[in-house]
Design a protein around this motif. Structure first.
Motif, mmCIF file in Angstrom:
data_model
loop_
_atom_site.group_PDB
_atom_site.id
_atom_site.type_symbol
_atom_site.label_atom_id
_atom_site.label_comp_id
_atom_site.label_asym_id
_atom_site.label_seq_id
_atom_site.Cartn_x
_atom_site.Cartn_y
_atom_site.Cartn_z
ATOM 1 N N PHE A 37 0.804 -1.215 0.000
ATOM 2 C CA PHE A 37 0.000 0.000 0.000
ATOM 3 C C PHE A 37 0.838 1.265 0.000
ATOM 4 O O PHE A 37 0.316 2.352 -0.223
ATOM 5 N N GLY A 38 2.139 1.136 0.213
ATOM 6 C CA GLY A 38 3.005 2.301 0.219
ATOM 7 C C GLY A 38 3.685 2.557 -1.116
ATOM 8 O O GLY A 38 4.185 3.651 -1.360
ATOM 9 N N GLY A 39 3.692 1.563 -2.000
ATOM 10 C CA GLY A 39 4.365 1.713 -3.288
ATOM 11 C C GLY A 39 3.404 2.101 -4.391
ATOM 12 O O GLY A 39 2.185 2.082 -4.232
ATOM 13 N N GLU A 40 3.982 2.454 -5.502
ATOM 14 C CA GLU A 40 3.181 2.822 -6.663
ATOM 15 C C GLU A 40 3.048 1.623 -7.592
ATOM 16 O O GLU A 40 3.998 0.881 -7.813
ATOM 17 N N ALA A 41 1.874 1.451 -8.152
ATOM 18 C CA ALA A 41 1.598 0.341 -9.052
ATOM 19 C C ALA A 41 1.954 0.709 -10.477
ATOM 20 O O ALA A 41 1.701 1.822 -10.928
ATOM 21 N N ASP A 42 2.540 -0.228 -11.169
ATOM 22 C CA ASP A 42 2.858 -0.065 -12.580
ATOM 23 C C ASP A 42 1.621 -0.467 -13.394
ATOM 24 O O ASP A 42 0.988 -1.479 -13.111
ATOM 25 N N ALA A 44 1.435 -1.919 -16.092
ATOM 26 C CA ALA A 44 1.631 -3.194 -16.762
ATOM 27 C C ALA A 44 1.288 -4.378 -15.855
ATOM 28 O O ALA A 44 1.151 -5.503 -16.328
ATOM 29 N N TRP A 45 1.175 -4.150 -14.558
ATOM 30 C CA TRP A 45 0.867 -5.237 -13.632
ATOM 31 C C TRP A 45 -0.606 -5.597 -13.726
ATOM 32 O O TRP A 45 -1.440 -4.770 -14.108
ATOM 33 N N PRO A 46 -0.966 -6.815 -13.354
ATOM 34 C CA PRO A 46 -2.385 -7.204 -13.379
ATOM 35 C C PRO A 46 -3.226 -6.336 -12.443
ATOM 36 O O PRO A 46 -2.710 -5.678 -11.537
ATOM 37 N N THR A 47 -4.530 -6.357 -12.634
ATOM 38 C CA THR A 47 -5.441 -5.505 -11.881
ATOM 39 C C THR A 47 -5.401 -5.806 -10.378
ATOM 40 O O THR A 47 -5.331 -4.902 -9.560
ATOM 41 N N TYR A 48 -5.421 -7.065 -10.032
ATOM 42 C CA TYR A 48 -5.469 -7.462 -8.622
ATOM 43 C C TYR A 48 -4.110 -7.968 -8.137
ATOM 44 O O TYR A 48 -4.016 -8.982 -7.444
ATOM 45 N N TRP A 49 -3.056 -7.272 -8.423
ATOM 46 C CA TRP A 49 -1.707 -7.722 -8.080
ATOM 47 C C TRP A 49 -1.473 -7.729 -6.575
ATOM 48 O O TRP A 49 -0.595 -8.437 -6.085
ATOM 49 N N ARG A 50 -2.224 -6.984 -5.827
ATOM 50 C CA ARG A 50 -2.017 -6.894 -4.367
ATOM 51 C C ARG A 50 -2.479 -8.145 -3.619
ATOM 52 O O ARG A 50 -2.042 -8.393 -2.502
ATOM 53 N N ILE A 51 -3.349 -8.930 -4.198
ATOM 54 C CA ILE A 51 -3.899 -10.099 -3.509
ATOM 55 C C ILE A 51 -2.820 -11.137 -3.229
ATOM 56 O O ILE A 51 -2.756 -11.689 -2.131
ATOM 57 N N ARG A 52 -1.985 -11.408 -4.191
ATOM 58 C CA ARG A 52 -0.959 -12.449 -4.030
ATOM 59 C C ARG A 52 -0.017 -12.174 -2.861
ATOM 60 O O ARG A 52 0.168 -13.049 -2.012
ATOM 61 N N PRO A 53 0.607 -10.997 -2.766
ATOM 62 C CA PRO A 53 1.487 -10.787 -1.614
ATOM 63 C C PRO A 53 0.748 -10.754 -0.284
ATOM 64 O O PRO A 53 1.305 -11.150 0.740
ATOM 65 N N LEU A 54 -0.513 -10.316 -0.291
ATOM 66 C CA LEU A 54 -1.273 -10.257 0.953
ATOM 67 C C LEU A 54 -1.737 -11.642 1.424
ATOM 68 O O LEU A 54 -2.185 -11.786 2.553
ATOM 69 N N ILE A 55 -1.617 -12.651 0.589
ATOM 70 C CA ILE A 55 -1.933 -14.027 0.985
ATOM 71 C C ILE A 55 -0.663 -14.810 1.284
ATOM 72 O O ILE A 55 -0.556 -15.477 2.324
ATOM 73 N N ILE A 56 0.314 -14.742 0.391
ATOM 74 C CA ILE A 56 1.511 -15.573 0.524
ATOM 75 C C ILE A 56 2.380 -15.159 1.708
ATOM 76 O O ILE A 56 2.866 -16.015 2.457
ATOM 77 N N THR A 57 2.591 -13.885 1.904
ATOM 78 C CA THR A 57 3.496 -13.436 2.967
ATOM 79 C C THR A 57 2.965 -13.768 4.366
ATOM 80 O O THR A 57 3.732 -14.261 5.194
ATOM 81 N N PRO A 58 1.693 -13.562 4.682
ATOM 82 C CA PRO A 58 1.219 -13.992 6.002
ATOM 83 C C PRO A 58 1.284 -15.509 6.195
ATOM 84 O O PRO A 58 1.505 -15.979 7.316
ATOM 85 N N LEU A 59 1.103 -16.276 5.121
ATOM 86 C CA LEU A 59 1.259 -17.731 5.247
ATOM 87 C C LEU A 59 2.703 -18.096 5.592
ATOM 88 O O LEU A 59 2.946 -18.986 6.416
#
Length: 112
Positions: A37-42, A44-59
């Motif tokens: 949430f602190g960085g800027e989105a490119d 070229a990245w997919p629309t929902y790119w934030r979901i993956r890190p918000l799932i994998i990192t807490p796991l």
């Protein structure tokens, strides 16, 4: 003749294990939220790119919390230098697991 239970394996304290895993996952979620949430989105990245890190990192953080529980149960009650080794080893394992979770979560977006 009654069998004797001479097992040295400690039973798993499920409540404590869950607490350690939740704490590890919460710390990981807080850390990855700073990046996501602190960085800027490119564009070229997919629309929902934030979901993956918000799932994998807490796991990964929860797995690190489970590793902390295992190390804690086997070494932390030992006297002397073994207790210090257990604390350092637990923190090191958690940090490495958290770093790997951040890399896997941000792969292809911020970590390219």
């Amino acid at each position: 003749m009654t069998p004797n239970n001479i097992s040295t394996i400690r039973p798993i304290n499920k409540g404590l294990l869950i607490k350690r895993m939740l704490l590890g996952g919460a710390i990981a979620l807080a850390v990855i939220s700073l990046f996501v949430f602190g960085g800027e989105a490119d564009p070229a990245w997919p629309t929902y790119w934030r979901i993956r890190p918000l799932i994998i990192t807490p796991l990964a953080g929860a797995a690190g919390g489970a590793c902390y529980y295992v190390i804690d149960q086997h070494l932390l009650n030992q006297p002397g230098w073994k207790k210090g080794l257990a604390i350092v080893l637990s923190i090191l394992v958690y940090i490495i697991g958290l770093w790997m979770g951040i890399v896997l979560g941000l792969d292809g977006t911020m970590w390219d």
